[in-house]
Motif scaffolding. Structure first.
Motif, short mmCIF file in Angstrom:
data_model
loop_
_atom_site.label_atom_id
_atom_site.label_comp_id
_atom_site.label_asym_id
_atom_site.label_seq_id
_atom_site.Cartn_x
_atom_site.Cartn_y
_atom_site.Cartn_z
N HIS A 1 0.80 -1.15 -0.13
CA HIS A 1 -0.01 -0.17 -0.02
C HIS A 1 0.80 1.22 -0.15
O HIS A 1 0.58 2.24 -0.80
N ALA A 2 2.06 1.30 0.77
CA ALA A 2 2.90 2.46 0.94
C ALA A 2 3.64 2.72 -0.45
O ALA A 2 3.66 3.82 -1.09
N LEU A 3 3.92 1.69 -1.05
CA LEU A 3 4.55 1.86 -2.50
C LEU A 3 3.71 2.43 -3.54
O LEU A 3 4.04 3.20 -4.24
N ARG A 4 2.48 1.99 -3.54
CA ARG A 4 1.41 2.37 -4.26
C ARG A 4 0.88 3.94 -4.26
O ARG A 4 0.92 4.84 -4.81
N HIS A 5 0.85 4.10 -2.77
CA HIS A 5 0.70 5.52 -2.47
C HIS A 5 1.68 6.59 -2.63
O HIS A 5 1.42 7.69 -3.24
N LEU A 6 2.85 5.92 -2.63
CA LEU A 6 4.14 7.06 -2.89
C LEU A 6 4.38 6.98 -4.37
O LEU A 6 5.56 7.57 -4.83
N ASP A 7 3.80 5.85 -5.12
CA ASP A 7 4.01 5.72 -6.57
C ASP A 7 5.40 5.54 -6.52
O ASP A 7 6.13 6.11 -7.58
N ARG A 8 6.14 4.70 -5.79
CA ARG A 8 7.59 4.02 -5.92
C ARG A 8 7.73 2.74 -6.28
O ARG A 8 6.85 1.88 -6.13
N GLU A 9 8.75 2.08 -7.08
CA GLU A 9 8.75 1.16 -7.31
C GLU A 9 10.21 0.34 -6.70
O GLU A 9 10.99 1.32 -6.29
N LEU A 10 10.39 -0.75 -6.78
CA LEU A 10 11.59 -1.16 -5.97
C LEU A 10 12.60 -0.99 -6.86
O LEU A 10 13.97 -0.66 -6.15
N ASP A 11 12.68 -0.69 -8.06
CA ASP A 11 13.75 -0.27 -8.80
C ASP A 11 14.36 1.12 -8.40
O ASP A 11 15.45 1.49 -8.71
N ASP A 12 13.48 1.75 -7.76
CA ASP A 12 13.72 3.28 -7.23
C ASP A 12 14.64 3.23 -6.18
O ASP A 12 15.43 4.01 -5.72
N LEU A 13 14.85 2.14 -5.35
CA LEU A 13 15.42 2.12 -4.07
C LEU A 13 16.79 1.65 -4.14
O LEU A 13 17.24 0.82 -4.85
N ILE A 14 17.60 2.09 -3.08
CA ILE A 14 19.02 1.57 -3.13
C ILE A 14 19.00 0.15 -2.19
O ILE A 14 20.14 -0.45 -2.17
N CYS A 15 17.94 -0.14 -1.40
CA CYS A 15 18.01 -1.37 -0.67
C CYS A 15 16.57 -1.83 -0.50
O CYS A 15 15.79 -0.94 -0.96
N GLU A 16 16.49 -2.68 0.34
CA GLU A 16 15.00 -3.23 0.49
C GLU A 16 14.27 -2.00 1.29
O GLU A 16 14.90 -1.37 2.18
N PRO A 17 12.94 -2.02 1.35
CA PRO A 17 12.31 -1.05 2.14
C PRO A 17 12.53 -1.26 3.54
O PRO A 17 12.58 -2.54 4.14
N GLN A 18 12.82 -0.31 4.58
CA GLN A 18 12.99 -0.31 6.05
C GLN A 18 11.78 -0.06 6.70
O GLN A 18 10.93 1.14 6.41
N LEU A 19 11.45 -0.84 7.59
CA LEU A 19 10.27 -1.00 8.23
C LEU A 19 10.45 -0.68 9.87
O LEU A 19 11.18 -1.82 10.44
N VAL A 20 10.13 0.31 10.45
CA VAL A 20 10.04 0.47 12.07
C VAL A 20 8.97 0.24 12.64
O VAL A 20 7.74 0.93 11.94
N ILE A 21 8.62 -0.67 13.56
CA ILE A 21 7.40 -1.13 14.00
C ILE A 21 7.23 -1.02 15.51
O ILE A 21 8.24 -1.51 16.46
N GLY A 22 6.17 -0.56 16.12
CA GLY A 22 6.11 -0.48 17.60
C GLY A 22 4.45 -0.17 18.02
O GLY A 22 3.65 -0.14 16.98
#
Length: 442
Positions: free
Chosen positions: A282-303
């Motif tokens: 959902h976040a990738l679609r909302h931000l209109d980003r693709e994995l090809d745009d990133l330098i590494c895997e998405p970073q998730l912080v959760i609490g």
């Protein structure tokens, strides 16, 4: 204690770093594999690689030790994003993926990971083999958990594996809701029914005595009035006792049905695992980003998000009914952020926010311990008795942007279950990675 970050921004509180790896010589292969998977979940890949290497040395069976070691060696980065070290890393990754297939030629997840990294690394160069076609030809169905592990190495969200994992994340949400609710409901204690049962016994005895007196009244009329009084008292006690007993047992059965059977700790972790993947999509679609745009895997912080309920599982891990997700998508010069609160019981996203900024706008980055939360910043947790209470933060991940904006996630709390363990938060790995990018940009 006052410290300074790498951009000489003054920060307060202890700077928290992950502990060095300590492998106990008595740890067996199964324990080492468990530690390694936990490190992968935290994205602490160097630590994970040490655990898996030791597990293999101690004879861990199956293809998974080599598969997970290859995953750890990749470190959450696609080979095309590794620069000069890509060739060396790929040599080790392919060595262990090859050894995994020697152990289990039908391991679909091993084949899928190998295909993903080959397509990324050998896009414009010679592939020494095995070929992508050969690997795909022998691949069967992939376990959804492994699919989620492999997904960050895909080029885009239109990949068949990515779509299949999203479908798994979305499937069965309605069926799971009442089960998740039960995990956070306290299992009731069987009611004390001694009093009502004693009343019913006394009432029964009274009726028996009344019957005896009525029989006696056939020859002696004076017993009839006494029989009526004793019988009436017996009926009152019997009815009152039964009413109280029925009320207690009915309430217990309702409360028990609301709390049991609870899903297992493993099932709860599995649901949260796929929830995180669904929110990431959902976040990738909302931000209109693709994995090809990133330098590494998405970073998730959760609490935990406030307010929330909590429960400590049989495994000693504290779990929450509501979470805060912060997803950071790292590009070459900018970071895109998607933040939201996730209702784990109702499967609802709320308080969503999305924005991006340049690395040079980050003026502070820290994971700190707080002895007292700021006004209005405490976490509200509902206890086992349904009573809300405020608890102090024990550890918070913070990123300060342009000196004013602040991203903050509570990653540990001082609650009544002080000895309970934590779910993976991703905070340490995210902090290290962003710091490395800041150093490179300096």
């Amino acid at each position: 204690m006052t410290t300074f970050d790498q951009r000489h921004q003054r920060v307060f509180g202890a700077q928290i770093n992950a502990d060095a790896v300590h492998i106990n010589p008595s740890d067996g292969p199964e324990e080492l594999m468990s530690y390694g998977r936990r490190a992968v979940a935290e994205r602490l890949y160097k630590r994970a690689a040490e655990y898996f290497t030791e597990a293999i040395a101690k004879g861990a069976p199956g293809s998974d030790p080599h598969y997970y070691l290859a995953l750890a060696l990749l470190g959450g980065r696609r080979p095309s994003r590794m620069g000069r070290e890509a060739q060396q890393v790929m040599a080790r990754v392919e060595e262990h993926l090859g050894r995994a297939l020697q152990v289990d030629p039908a391991a679909a997840h091993v084949r899928a990971l190998w295909v993903a990294v080959k397509r990324d690394h050998y896009a414009d160069r010679h592939d020494p083999g095995p070929s992508v076609a050969d690997l795909e030809a022998g691949a069967g169905d992939i376990d959804p958990v492994h699919a989620a592990e492999i997904a960050p190495f895909l080029g885009n969200r239109e990949n068949r594996l990515w779509k299949a994992t999203v479908a798994v994340a979305q499937a069965g949400i309605e069926e799971r809701k009442p089960n998740v609710r039960k995990y956070f409901v306290r299992t009731p204690v069987p009611p004390v029914t001694g009093g009502p049962q004693a009343m019913m016994v006394a009432g029964g005895i009274g009726l028996a005595v009344a019957l005896i007196l009525m029989i006696a009244s056939l020859s002696e009329s004076g017993y009839l009035c006494l029989a009526v009084l004793v019988g009436a008292g017996g009926i009152v006690l019997l009815v009152k006792g039964f009413s109280q007993y029925n009320a207690l047992t009915s309430k217990y059965e309702r409360d028990l049905a609301a709390a049991e059977p609870k899903p297992s700790d493993e099932q709860m972790d599995m649901w949260l695992h796929f929830d995180k993947f669904g929110v990431l999509d959902h976040a990738l679609r909302h931000l209109d980003r693709e994995l090809d745009d990133l330098i590494c895997e998405p970073q998730l912080v959760i609490g935990p998000a406030s307010p929330t309920e909590q429960a400590v599982g049989k495994d000693g891990i504290r779990r929450f009914s509501r979470y805060k997700f912060v997803i950071l998508l790292l590009g070459q010069t900018r970071i895109s952020v998607f933040s939201c609160e996730w209702d784990f019981v109702k499967c609802i996203v709320s308080n969503a926010d999305a924005f991006d900024f340049r690395y040079k706008d980050i003026t502070g980055l820290r994971t700190r311990q707080l002895h007292e939360a700021p006004q209005g910043g405490r976490l509200v947790i509902t206890d086992d008795h349904g009573k809300e209470m405020e608890v102090r933060f024990a550890k918070v991940f913070e990123m300060i942007i342009a000196g004013t904006d602040r991203i903050a996630v509570t990653i540990d709390v001082q609650a009544q279950n002080a000895g309970a363990g934590l779910q993976p938060t991703g905070a340490t790995a995210t902090e290290r990675l962003v710091r490395r990018q800041l150093d490179d940009a300096a």
